[in-house]
Design an enzyme around this catalytic site. Structure first.
Site, mmCIF file in Angstrom:
data_model
loop_
_atom_site.group_PDB
_atom_site.id
_atom_site.type_symbol
_atom_site.label_atom_id
_atom_site.label_comp_id
_atom_site.label_asym_id
_atom_site.label_seq_id
_atom_site.Cartn_x
_atom_site.Cartn_y
_atom_site.Cartn_z
ATOM 1 N N GLN A 10 36.724 24.617 42.165
ATOM 2 C CA GLN A 10 38.032 24.637 42.656
ATOM 3 C C GLN A 10 38.091 25.130 43.939
ATOM 4 O O GLN A 10 37.314 26.247 44.208
ATOM 5 C CB GLN A 10 38.877 25.101 41.675
ATOM 6 C CG GLN A 10 40.343 24.736 41.640
ATOM 7 C CD GLN A 10 40.967 24.747 40.432
ATOM 8 O OE1 GLN A 10 40.072 24.512 39.382
ATOM 9 N NE2 GLN A 10 42.226 25.152 40.112
ATOM 10 N N SER A 95 31.515 26.309 38.423
ATOM 11 C CA SER A 95 32.518 26.176 37.718
ATOM 12 C C SER A 95 32.698 24.682 37.170
ATOM 13 O O SER A 95 31.808 24.123 36.571
ATOM 14 C CB SER A 95 33.660 26.745 38.292
ATOM 15 O OG SER A 95 34.771 26.916 37.290
ATOM 16 N N LEU A 96 33.778 24.038 37.575
ATOM 17 C CA LEU A 96 34.202 22.650 37.273
ATOM 18 C C LEU A 96 32.888 21.658 37.849
ATOM 19 O O LEU A 96 32.733 20.753 37.254
ATOM 20 C CB LEU A 96 35.519 22.346 37.563
ATOM 21 C CG LEU A 96 35.626 21.652 39.149
ATOM 22 C CD1 LEU A 96 35.164 20.130 39.241
ATOM 23 C CD2 LEU A 96 37.026 22.090 39.620
ATOM 24 N N ARG A 120 40.533 20.337 30.436
ATOM 25 C CA ARG A 120 40.097 21.778 30.914
ATOM 26 C C ARG A 120 41.171 22.548 31.869
ATOM 27 O O ARG A 120 41.540 23.699 31.889
ATOM 28 C CB ARG A 120 38.746 21.736 31.600
ATOM 29 C CG ARG A 120 38.010 22.980 32.092
ATOM 30 C CD ARG A 120 36.652 22.775 32.500
ATOM 31 N NE ARG A 120 36.049 24.038 32.910
ATOM 32 C CZ ARG A 120 35.849 24.568 34.080
ATOM 33 N NH1 ARG A 120 36.678 23.849 34.934
ATOM 34 N NH2 ARG A 120 35.081 25.675 34.330
ATOM 35 N N HIS A 208 37.908 32.414 34.402
ATOM 36 C CA HIS A 208 36.547 32.910 34.018
ATOM 37 C C HIS A 208 36.530 34.456 33.400
ATOM 38 O O HIS A 208 35.935 35.401 34.088
ATOM 39 C CB HIS A 208 35.577 32.767 35.107
ATOM 40 C CG HIS A 208 35.193 31.546 35.407
ATOM 41 N ND1 HIS A 208 34.502 30.690 34.656
ATOM 42 C CD2 HIS A 208 35.530 30.572 36.539
ATOM 43 C CE1 HIS A 208 34.150 29.526 35.146
ATOM 44 N NE2 HIS A 208 34.934 29.455 36.239
ATOM 45 N N GLN A 257 31.360 29.241 29.470
ATOM 46 C CA GLN A 257 31.601 29.219 31.048
ATOM 47 C C GLN A 257 32.927 29.461 31.104
ATOM 48 O O GLN A 257 33.332 29.976 32.328
ATOM 49 C CB GLN A 257 31.159 27.692 31.438
ATOM 50 C CG GLN A 257 31.367 27.679 33.040
ATOM 51 C CD GLN A 257 31.913 26.544 33.376
ATOM 52 O OE1 GLN A 257 32.713 25.917 32.963
ATOM 53 N NE2 GLN A 257 30.983 25.839 34.229
#
Length: 317
Positions: A10, A95-96, A120, A208, A257
């Site tokens: 992102q 991340s993603l 998500r 996170h 995660q």
């Protein structure tokens, strides 16, 4: 030359991303069409034309960034003869982007990855009411100092406040995430510990950190129902900063995660230590290529998100 293929997260989104790929390559069009069909939404039109405010909604951004990354991979396979199992030492994503990496490595299907990232994004957005959480970049601090700053801020706030290091991006860039007041306190403490700058990030939720536990629970339920195969290339996990190839382990790490630190600096350092000298960023933007220079100055980074980038990569190989 060892190659690592890395996938952005992102913040790399931009209106127009993927449009030139779709206009030039049928493989890219096929990826975007499958994502659109899976979601029952013309996400590709939102990616190509905007509006930006709608594209930056987390539930749209996450599958959109993955779609561009997978379009790049499919075009490289068709145009440059890429075979990740043969040509890549590692895959990793920020991340993603870890989901994009798994889809590229054949661990997740494109349709399942699309559905998981829509879920998500929605679950992360809904986990914390607006205004309750925040994220801040602490620039000029190393990871260990950042952890100490976050711990001090959390202790000073008390009352169940949360403050954690969400991202260790390397080059003295760590990101704190948690309760708004605790993050703001961390910014003050960081400056007293030598941070060059501390600035709030324009994000819609505190990613996170422990406040994301409701989203982690949603993902645990969803991932339990999805087929995950062993990736054809070792994945460097955000949570471990080490390779993982077992499907059961991947499932658990994707859940962890959501609330855990993205250990990007250590992930890149690990790949470089095992012989990766070329890092190929697949998808929108050049964020990871920029971070690479701060982490491993001897490595080469290339970013691929346009037809011109595809041509340049073909010329290298």
């Amino acid at each position: 030359m060892g190659q690592a293929f890395v996938f952005p997260g992102q913040g790399s989104q931009a209106v127009g991303m993927g449009k030139a790929l779709a206009e030039t390559y049928p493989q890219a069009r096929a990826v975007f069409a499958e994502v659109d069909d899976t979601l029952g939404q013309k996400l590709s039109a939102l990616m190509f034309e905007g509006p930006e405010a709608e594209l930056t909604l987390t539930a749209n951004t996450q599958p959109a960034l993955m779609a561009v990354s997978l379009a790049v991979i499919r075009v490289l396979e068709a145009e440059a003869g890429l075979d990740l199992a043969r040509d890549a030492a590692f895959v990793a994503g920020h991340s993603l982007g870890e989901y994009s990496a798994l889809a590229a490595a054949g661990s997740l299907s494109l349709a399942d990855t699309t559905r998981l990232l829509r879920l998500r994004g929605s679950a992360m957005q809904e986990a914390v009411p607006p205004g309750v959480g925040a994220m801040a970049a602490l620039l000029g601090l190393d990871y260990e100092t950042g952890v100490a700053v976050a711990k001090q801020a959390m202790e000073e706030q008390g009352g169940g406040a949360v403050c954690q290091i969400a991202n260790d991006n390397g080059g003295g860039q760590v990101v704190a995430s948690g309760s708004k007041a605790a993050v703001e306190r961390a910014m003050e403490i960081a400056k007293s510990k030598g941070a060059k700058r501390a600035l709030l990030l324009p994000v819609s939720a505190p990613f996170h950190c422990a406040l994301m536990q409701p989203a982690a629970d949603v993902m645990a339920d969803a991932l339990a129902k999805v087929e995950i195969k062993a990736p054809k290339v070792p994945l460097i996990s955000n949570v471990l900063a080490a390779p993982v190839e077992d499907a059961k382990d991947i499932r658990g790490l994707l859940v962890a995660q959501v609330t855990g630190t993205v250990r990007w600096r250590e992930s890149v350092t690990y790949m470089a230590s095992k012989g990766a000298t070329l890092f190929v960023e697949c998808g929108s933007g050049k964020v990871l290529t920029g971070l690479l220079k701060r982490i491993v100055d001897t490595a080469t980074g290339v970013s691929i998100g346009t037809p011109a980038d595809i041509d340049a990569f073909k010329a290298r190989t």
